[in-house]
Design an enzyme around this catalytic site. Structure first.
Site, short mmCIF file in Angstrom:
data_model
loop_
_atom_site.label_atom_id
_atom_site.label_comp_id
_atom_site.label_asym_id
_atom_site.label_seq_id
_atom_site.Cartn_x
_atom_site.Cartn_y
_atom_site.Cartn_z
N ASP A 159 8.44 -5.08 8.85
CA ASP A 159 7.94 -3.76 8.48
C ASP A 159 9.12 -2.80 8.39
O ASP A 159 9.63 -2.37 9.42
CB ASP A 159 6.92 -3.29 9.52
CG ASP A 159 6.06 -2.15 9.03
OD1 ASP A 159 6.28 -1.66 7.91
OD2 ASP A 159 5.14 -1.75 9.78
N GLY B 141 -2.68 2.22 5.91
CA GLY B 141 -3.19 1.29 6.90
C GLY B 141 -2.53 -0.08 6.83
O GLY B 141 -2.95 -1.01 7.52
N HIS C 173 5.20 3.66 16.98
CA HIS C 173 4.90 2.30 16.50
C HIS C 173 5.04 1.30 17.64
O HIS C 173 4.21 0.41 17.82
CB HIS C 173 5.83 1.90 15.34
CG HIS C 173 5.28 2.19 14.00
ND1 HIS C 173 4.39 1.37 13.37
CD2 HIS C 173 5.51 3.22 13.15
CE1 HIS C 173 4.09 1.87 12.19
NE2 HIS C 173 4.75 3.00 12.04
N GLY D 134 0.84 -1.19 0.00
CA GLY D 134 0.00 0.00 0.00
C GLY D 134 0.87 1.23 0.00
O GLY D 134 2.09 1.15 0.13
#
Length: 180
Positions: A95, A27, A63, A22
């Site tokens: 990530d 999101g 995060h 994305g």
């Protein structure tokens, strides 16, 4: 957020790998965490970001604070295959792939060898792995050779993983679209 993607409990090849793509603030990280949180803890969060300035350090701290108990964070800028190999049977969230790729390019590492090492580690995994990546090929052509190289390398890496991953999900405006 309800997840329509279910991680495969019996894994072969890259069947237990989920690629979540994305744009910025789409999101994708929240979605990826929800996938892993649906499994029994402990979970491993592989962070590829480097806090090169105060603003990035604040993002990293946020995060960390947003993740619920049960997560073990491993910060690794280069050796994703090693982290995946050492993770054993714990579910892993990486990530993100594009920050990993940025680290490799800026450190003048061999991208082809690093990508091959990652693919081999994913095949060896006997546990679910969720990989987050920024889809950077939807915008304007980058102005610089480095920007174009990064965009091209990211696109090639995502294609390679998507080809063999068990599931691929694209997020836009927080909404998941299952591609595979």
């Amino acid at each position: 957020m309800t997840s329509e993607v279910v991680l495969t409990p019996v894994l072969t090849g890259l069947g237990g790998t989920v690629l979540v793509l994305g744009g910025a603030r789409s999101g994708k990280s929240r979605y990826a965490e929800a996938l892993i949180n649906a499994m029994p803890a402990p979970w491993i969060y592989v962070a590829t970001a480097h806090a090169g300035d105060d603003e990035m350090a604040q993002r990293i701290d946020k995060h960390r604070a947003d993740r619920k108990d049960g997560w073990r964070t491993v910060e690794e800028r280069f050796d994703l295959p090693g982290v995946l190999d050492r993770a054993g049977t714990a579910p892993v969230l990486v990530d993100c792939l594009t920050l990993w790729l940025t680290n490799l390019i800026l450190d003048d590492r061999d991208i082809a060898a690093a990508s091959e090492g990652l693919m081999e580690a994913l095949v060896r995994r006997a546990a679910p792995t969720v990989l987050v990546g920024n889809e950077v090929g939807l915008g304007l052509t980058p102005e610089t050779p480095l920007g174009r190289r990064f965009r091209d390398e990211a696109g090639l890496l995502h294609q390679r993983i998507a080809r063999d991953a068990g599931q691929v999900v694209f997020l836009a405006a927080g909404l998941p679209l299952r591609l595979k």
